[in-house]
Design a protein around this motif. Structure first.
Motif, short mmCIF file in Angstrom:
data_model
loop_
_atom_site.label_atom_id
_atom_site.label_comp_id
_atom_site.label_asym_id
_atom_site.label_seq_id
_atom_site.Cartn_x
_atom_site.Cartn_y
_atom_site.Cartn_z
N ALA A 21 -12.63 5.76 2.64
CA ALA A 21 -11.36 5.04 2.79
C ALA A 21 -11.61 3.54 2.88
O ALA A 21 -10.89 2.75 2.27
N GLN A 22 -12.62 3.13 3.64
CA GLN A 22 -12.90 1.72 3.80
C GLN A 22 -13.34 1.09 2.49
O GLN A 22 -12.97 -0.03 2.17
N GLY A 23 -14.16 1.81 1.70
CA GLY A 23 -14.60 1.28 0.42
C GLY A 23 -13.45 1.07 -0.53
O GLY A 23 -13.35 0.05 -1.20
N SER A 24 -12.54 2.03 -0.61
CA SER A 24 -11.42 1.89 -1.52
C SER A 24 -10.46 0.81 -1.02
O SER A 24 -9.91 0.06 -1.82
N LEU A 25 -10.26 0.72 0.28
CA LEU A 25 -9.42 -0.34 0.82
C LEU A 25 -10.10 -1.69 0.61
O LEU A 25 -9.43 -2.66 0.25
N ALA A 26 -11.41 -1.75 0.79
CA ALA A 26 -12.13 -3.01 0.57
C ALA A 26 -11.98 -3.47 -0.87
O ALA A 26 -11.75 -4.66 -1.13
N ALA A 27 -12.07 -2.54 -1.82
CA ALA A 27 -11.90 -2.91 -3.24
C ALA A 27 -10.48 -3.40 -3.49
O ALA A 27 -10.26 -4.39 -4.20
N ALA A 28 -9.51 -2.71 -2.91
CA ALA A 28 -8.11 -3.13 -3.08
C ALA A 28 -7.87 -4.49 -2.45
O ALA A 28 -7.19 -5.34 -3.05
N GLY A 91 -3.84 -4.70 5.92
CA GLY A 91 -4.06 -3.82 4.79
C GLY A 91 -4.16 -2.39 5.29
O GLY A 91 -4.72 -2.15 6.37
N PHE A 92 -3.60 -1.46 4.54
CA PHE A 92 -3.56 -0.06 4.95
C PHE A 92 -4.08 0.80 3.82
O PHE A 92 -3.56 0.74 2.70
N ALA A 93 -5.10 1.61 4.12
CA ALA A 93 -5.67 2.51 3.12
C ALA A 93 -4.77 3.72 2.94
O ALA A 93 -4.23 4.25 3.90
N GLY A 94 -4.64 4.13 1.69
CA GLY A 94 -3.89 5.33 1.38
C GLY A 94 -4.67 6.18 0.39
O GLY A 94 -5.76 5.82 -0.03
N GLN A 95 -4.11 7.30 0.04
CA GLN A 95 -4.75 8.16 -0.93
C GLN A 95 -4.26 7.77 -2.31
O GLN A 95 -3.12 8.01 -2.67
N GLY A 96 -5.10 7.09 -3.05
CA GLY A 96 -4.73 6.67 -4.40
C GLY A 96 -3.96 5.38 -4.46
O GLY A 96 -3.74 4.84 -5.53
N ALA A 97 -3.53 4.86 -3.34
CA ALA A 97 -2.78 3.60 -3.30
C ALA A 97 -3.01 2.95 -1.94
O ALA A 97 -3.37 3.61 -0.98
N HIS A 98 -2.79 1.64 -1.89
CA HIS A 98 -3.01 0.89 -0.66
C HIS A 98 -1.84 -0.06 -0.46
O HIS A 98 -1.26 -0.57 -1.42
N ASN A 120 3.20 -4.95 -0.38
CA ASN A 120 2.89 -4.53 -1.75
C ASN A 120 2.16 -3.20 -1.68
O ASN A 120 1.18 -3.06 -0.95
N LEU A 121 2.63 -2.26 -2.47
CA LEU A 121 1.95 -0.99 -2.66
C LEU A 121 1.21 -1.10 -3.97
O LEU A 121 1.81 -1.38 -5.02
N MET A 122 -0.12 -0.94 -3.93
CA MET A 122 -0.94 -1.22 -5.09
C MET A 122 -1.83 -0.03 -5.42
O MET A 122 -2.42 0.58 -4.53
N ARG A 123 -1.91 0.27 -6.72
CA ARG A 123 -2.84 1.28 -7.22
C ARG A 123 -3.82 0.59 -8.17
O ARG A 123 -3.40 -0.26 -8.97
N LEU A 124 -5.08 0.96 -8.05
CA LEU A 124 -6.11 0.41 -8.92
C LEU A 124 -6.57 1.47 -9.91
O LEU A 124 -6.61 2.65 -9.59
N CYS A 130 -3.09 -1.30 -11.70
CA CYS A 130 -2.31 -0.57 -12.72
C CYS A 130 -0.87 -0.42 -12.27
O CYS A 130 0.02 -0.21 -13.09
N SER A 131 -0.64 -0.55 -10.97
CA SER A 131 0.71 -0.46 -10.43
C SER A 131 0.82 -1.32 -9.19
O SER A 131 -0.05 -1.24 -8.31
N LEU A 132 1.85 -2.14 -9.14
CA LEU A 132 2.11 -2.97 -7.97
C LEU A 132 3.61 -2.89 -7.71
O LEU A 132 4.41 -3.22 -8.58
N ARG A 133 3.96 -2.38 -6.54
CA ARG A 133 5.38 -2.30 -6.17
C ARG A 133 5.57 -3.16 -4.94
O ARG A 133 4.88 -3.00 -3.94
N SER A 134 6.52 -4.08 -5.04
CA SER A 134 6.77 -5.02 -3.96
C SER A 134 8.03 -4.63 -3.19
O SER A 134 9.11 -4.52 -3.77
N PHE A 135 7.84 -4.40 -1.91
CA PHE A 135 8.97 -4.17 -0.99
C PHE A 135 9.05 -5.45 -0.17
O PHE A 135 8.16 -5.72 0.63
N GLU A 136 10.09 -6.23 -0.38
CA GLU A 136 10.14 -7.52 0.30
C GLU A 136 11.54 -7.85 0.77
O GLU A 136 12.54 -7.41 0.20
#
Length: 147
Positions: A21-28, A91-98, A120-124, A130-136
């Protein structure tokens, strides 16, 4: 809820934990930090290097898919708001998205400052967005004419 109470066609997946989880969150977080550095610099060419060719960006104003549409969205923002500063709050780690919580101040062409807070909900994919959704929240005026 235990798995025995789930419908037969529904299965719970496991959320990554620990180093995964930390590695994927770190990359994001590294990608979103570089993305925001280039967005704050108002460098469209560099900004677009953070996205896949078929990336989708969803804002409260609509959905934009592919490099051309995403670039046009950012160019419109750059033209209206030549200044931008972003502070990452969490930053919050998620499954497939952060998710990344942020606080941004936009400066318009009249030098007025506008606060935007959101997530921002982001998928890499292959390390690119590849996907960025902004809730603002709607922008709130902070000052007039830089005052």
């Amino acid at each position: 809820m235990s798995k025995q109470h789930l419908p037969a066609d529904l299965e719970l997946s496991t959320t990554p934990s620990g180093a995964e989880a930390q590695g994927s969150l770190a990359a994001a977080m590294a990608r979103i930090t570089a993305y925001w550095d280039d967005e704050c610099a108002r460098d469209l060419d560099k900004l677009m290097t953070h996205f896949t060719r078929d990336a989708e960006v969803i804002t409260p104003d609509g959905a934009y898919r592919g490099h051309e549409a995403v670039a046009a969205l950012y160019q419109k923002s750059f033209d209206s708001f030549p200044g931008l500063k972003v502070d990452v709050k969490a930053g919050f780690a998620g499954q497939g998205a952060h998710c990344v919580e942020y606080r941004a101040v936009l400066t318009d062409t009249a030098n007025d400052h506008w606060l935007v807070e959101g997530i921002n909900l982001m998928r890499l994919e292959r390390g690119l967005i590849c996907s960025l959704r902004s809730f603002e929240d709607a922008p709130r005026r902070l000052s007039a004419g830089g005052a």
